[in-house]
Write a protein that holds these residues in place. Structure first.
Motif, PDB file in Angstrom:
ATOM      1  N   PHE A  15      -8.745   4.021  11.051  1.00  0.00           N
ATOM      2  CA  PHE A  15      -9.165   3.772   9.683  1.00  0.00           C
ATOM      3  C   PHE A  15     -10.112   2.582   9.622  1.00  0.00           C
ATOM      4  O   PHE A  15      -9.914   1.594  10.330  1.00  0.00           O
ATOM      5  CB  PHE A  15      -7.958   3.448   8.790  1.00  0.00           C
ATOM      6  N   LEU A  64      -0.224   0.261  10.552  1.00  0.00           N
ATOM      7  CA  LEU A  64      -1.571   0.067  11.093  1.00  0.00           C
ATOM      8  C   LEU A  64      -1.628  -1.165  11.981  1.00  0.00           C
ATOM      9  O   LEU A  64      -0.999  -2.183  11.689  1.00  0.00           O
ATOM     10  CB  LEU A  64      -2.586  -0.087   9.952  1.00  0.00           C
ATOM     11  N   GLY A 106      -2.794  12.908   4.768  1.00  0.00           N
ATOM     12  CA  GLY A 106      -4.228  13.113   4.875  1.00  0.00           C
ATOM     13  C   GLY A 106      -5.067  12.090   4.147  1.00  0.00           C
ATOM     14  O   GLY A 106      -6.278  12.286   3.998  1.00  0.00           O
ATOM     15  N   MET A 107      -4.423  11.012   3.726  1.00  0.00           N
ATOM     16  CA  MET A 107      -5.152   9.989   2.966  1.00  0.00           C
ATOM     17  C   MET A 107      -5.088   8.658   3.685  1.00  0.00           C
ATOM     18  O   MET A 107      -4.211   8.405   4.498  1.00  0.00           O
ATOM     19  CB  MET A 107      -4.511   9.836   1.584  1.00  0.00           C
ATOM     20  N   GLY A 108      -5.983   7.818   3.315  1.00  0.00           N
ATOM     21  CA  GLY A 108      -5.894   6.435   3.779  1.00  0.00           C
ATOM     22  C   GLY A 108      -4.907   5.681   2.909  1.00  0.00           C
ATOM     23  O   GLY A 108      -4.224   6.250   2.070  1.00  0.00           O
ATOM     24  N   LEU A 109      -4.832   4.407   3.125  1.00  0.00           N
ATOM     25  CA  LEU A 109      -3.919   3.580   2.350  1.00  0.00           C
ATOM     26  C   LEU A 109      -4.574   3.156   1.032  1.00  0.00           C
ATOM     27  O   LEU A 109      -5.758   2.815   1.010  1.00  0.00           O
ATOM     28  CB  LEU A 109      -3.539   2.329   3.147  1.00  0.00           C
ATOM     29  N   ARG A 110      -3.775   3.158  -0.013  1.00  0.00           N
ATOM     30  CA  ARG A 110      -4.262   2.698  -1.314  1.00  0.00           C
ATOM     31  C   ARG A 110      -3.429   1.507  -1.763  1.00  0.00           C
ATOM     32  O   ARG A 110      -2.207   1.531  -1.691  1.00  0.00           O
ATOM     33  CB  ARG A 110      -4.205   3.830  -2.345  1.00  0.00           C
ATOM     34  N   GLN A 115     -12.006   5.183  -2.892  1.00  0.00           N
ATOM     35  CA  GLN A 115     -11.877   4.719  -1.535  1.00  0.00           C
ATOM     36  C   GLN A 115     -13.194   4.124  -1.084  1.00  0.00           C
ATOM     37  O   GLN A 115     -14.255   4.730  -1.194  1.00  0.00           O
ATOM     38  CB  GLN A 115     -11.427   5.867  -0.631  1.00  0.00           C
ATOM     39  N   GLU A 129     -14.292   7.921   6.608  1.00  0.00           N
ATOM     40  CA  GLU A 129     -14.516   8.114   8.036  1.00  0.00           C
ATOM     41  C   GLU A 129     -15.024   9.525   8.325  1.00  0.00           C
ATOM     42  O   GLU A 129     -14.711  10.478   7.617  1.00  0.00           O
ATOM     43  CB  GLU A 129     -13.214   7.868   8.814  1.00  0.00           C
ATOM     44  N   LEU A 158      -7.611  -4.543   1.272  1.00  0.00           N
ATOM     45  CA  LEU A 158      -8.655  -3.725   1.871  1.00  0.00           C
ATOM     46  C   LEU A 158      -8.694  -2.368   1.178  1.00  0.00           C
ATOM     47  O   LEU A 158      -7.685  -1.882   0.686  1.00  0.00           O
ATOM     48  CB  LEU A 158      -8.381  -3.519   3.361  1.00  0.00           C
ATOM     49  N   THR A 159      -9.869  -1.770   1.192  1.00  0.00           N
ATOM     50  CA  THR A 159     -10.012  -0.425   0.672  1.00  0.00           C
ATOM     51  C   THR A 159     -10.313   0.493   1.842  1.00  0.00           C
ATOM     52  O   THR A 159     -11.356   0.362   2.480  1.00  0.00           O
ATOM     53  CB  THR A 159     -11.144  -0.355  -0.368  1.00  0.00           C
ATOM     54  N   PHE A 160      -9.362   1.395   2.113  1.00  0.00           N
ATOM     55  CA  PHE A 160      -9.427   2.228   3.299  1.00  0.00           C
ATOM     56  C   PHE A 160      -9.988   3.609   3.011  1.00  0.00           C
ATOM     57  O   PHE A 160      -9.877   4.138   1.912  1.00  0.00           O
ATOM     58  CB  PHE A 160      -8.024   2.408   3.889  1.00  0.00           C
ATOM     59  N   GLY A 161     -10.538   4.219   4.052  1.00  0.00           N
ATOM     60  CA  GLY A 161     -10.911   5.621   4.023  1.00  0.00           C
ATOM     61  C   GLY A 161      -9.744   6.482   4.451  1.00  0.00           C
ATOM     62  O   GLY A 161      -8.631   5.995   4.662  1.00  0.00           O
ATOM     63  N   LYS A 162     -10.006   7.788   4.598  1.00  0.00           N
ATOM     64  CA  LYS A 162      -8.939   8.728   4.923  1.00  0.00           C
ATOM     65  C   LYS A 162      -8.633   8.772   6.408  1.00  0.00           C
ATOM     66  O   LYS A 162      -7.636   9.357   6.826  1.00  0.00           O
ATOM     67  CB  LYS A 162      -9.315  10.131   4.431  1.00  0.00           C
ATOM     68  N   GLY A 163      -9.478   8.210   7.213  1.00  0.00           N
ATOM     69  CA  GLY A 163      -9.196   8.113   8.628  1.00  0.00           C
ATOM     70  C   GLY A 163      -9.761   9.235   9.471  1.00  0.00           C
ATOM     71  O   GLY A 163     -10.075  10.320   8.980  1.00  0.00           O
ATOM     72  N   TYR A 195       0.851  -1.178   0.000  1.00  0.00           N
ATOM     73  CA  TYR A 195       0.000   0.000   0.000  1.00  0.00           C
ATOM     74  C   TYR A 195       0.892   1.235   0.000  1.00  0.00           C
ATOM     75  O   TYR A 195       2.026   1.199   0.450  1.00  0.00           O
ATOM     76  CB  TYR A 195      -0.854   0.070   1.271  1.00  0.00           C
ATOM     77  N   GLN A 217       0.625   5.414   1.349  1.00  0.00           N
ATOM     78  CA  GLN A 217      -0.164   6.360   2.130  1.00  0.00           C
ATOM     79  C   GLN A 217       0.381   7.754   1.908  1.00  0.00           C
ATOM     80  O   GLN A 217       1.538   8.021   2.181  1.00  0.00           O
ATOM     81  CB  GLN A 217      -0.136   6.017   3.623  1.00  0.00           C
TER      82      GLN A 217
END
Lengths: 117, 112
Positions: B88, B43, A40-44, B2, B6, B100-105, A35, A37
């Protein structure tokens, strides 16, 4: 158990240079993931692997290549680094769910911070 | 795109109070997972809730899932300073194999 380890922890590259990030896990997990990161973003998800010798593209695979020659290792390569690839890279692994109550929990490494100038 | 988003993006509360974070997702999931990230770290898995479950507890954590609204909430009770972190949610659509497909938290700050 060390869990998931990543090498290196930090790297600075110039545009156009290449490098390989190494991920190693000692939990005998079948699945592994890379992934990225960004602030300000989540993981992609970049690429993933469901077993030794297999790889597949994730959400943002362009500019990266991967290899899973050994079950415990998952390598992420940047052939020609670009400033847009400045990010923190996380590797994760998980076991096959459903076996003896194993869940789909992912175990993450500490990350590699990459700066491309 | 995404999967998880969150809400709120940031939350600051006093130690001892409860913290609630919400997550919305877009497509069908097999399960939804919540993770915590301390600054500069990877994480750490907190809890997993399956699509056929509505509520799950683990210690001071309580997670709910509403598949009709495609949303989940994470409640941390009796918060502590050590709970300060980003949280997250990650949606698993493929049985764990394809990530997994995560949000920005949600960035949670616990004031002592």
């Amino acid at each position: 158990n060390a869990g998931v380890t990543q090498t290196p922890k930090f790297r600075v590259l110039k545009t156009g240079q290449s490098m390989t990030l190494l991920c190693a896990q000692d939990m005998n997990h079948e699945y592994m993931y890379w992934y990225r990161q960004d602030p300000g973003m989540g993981l992609r998800l970049i690429h993933y692997s469901v077993g030794e010798g297999t790889t597949a593209k994730g959400e943002v695979p362009d500019g990266y290549n991967v290899s899973r020659l050994k079950k415990q290792n998952f390598l992420l390569g940047l052939e020609s680094a670009a400033p847009s690839q400045t990010s923190v890279y996380f590797c994760a692994s998980s076991a096959i769910p459903g076996l003896a109550g194993i869940q789909e929990t992912q175990y993450f490494g500490p990350g590699t911070r990459l700066l491309v100038l | 795109s995404q999967q998880g988003e969150e809400d709120p993006q940031a939350l600051s509360i006093q130690e001892g109070e409860n913290a609630t974070m919400n997550c919305s997702y877009k497509t069908s999931i097999n399960n939804l997972q919540w993770y915590r990230q301390n600054s500069g770290r990877g994480l750490v898995h907190l809890i997993l809730i399956r699509s056929n479950e509505r509520e799950k507890h683990s210690g001071r954590l309580r997670v709910t899932l509403d598949t009709s609204k495609k949303s989940s909430s994470l409640l941390i009770t009796a918060s502590r300073a050590a709970d300060t972190a980003s949280y997250f949610c990650g949606g698993d659509s493929g049985g764990g194999a394809d990530g997994l497909t995560f949000g920005k938290g949600t960035h949670l700050i616990i004031q002592p």
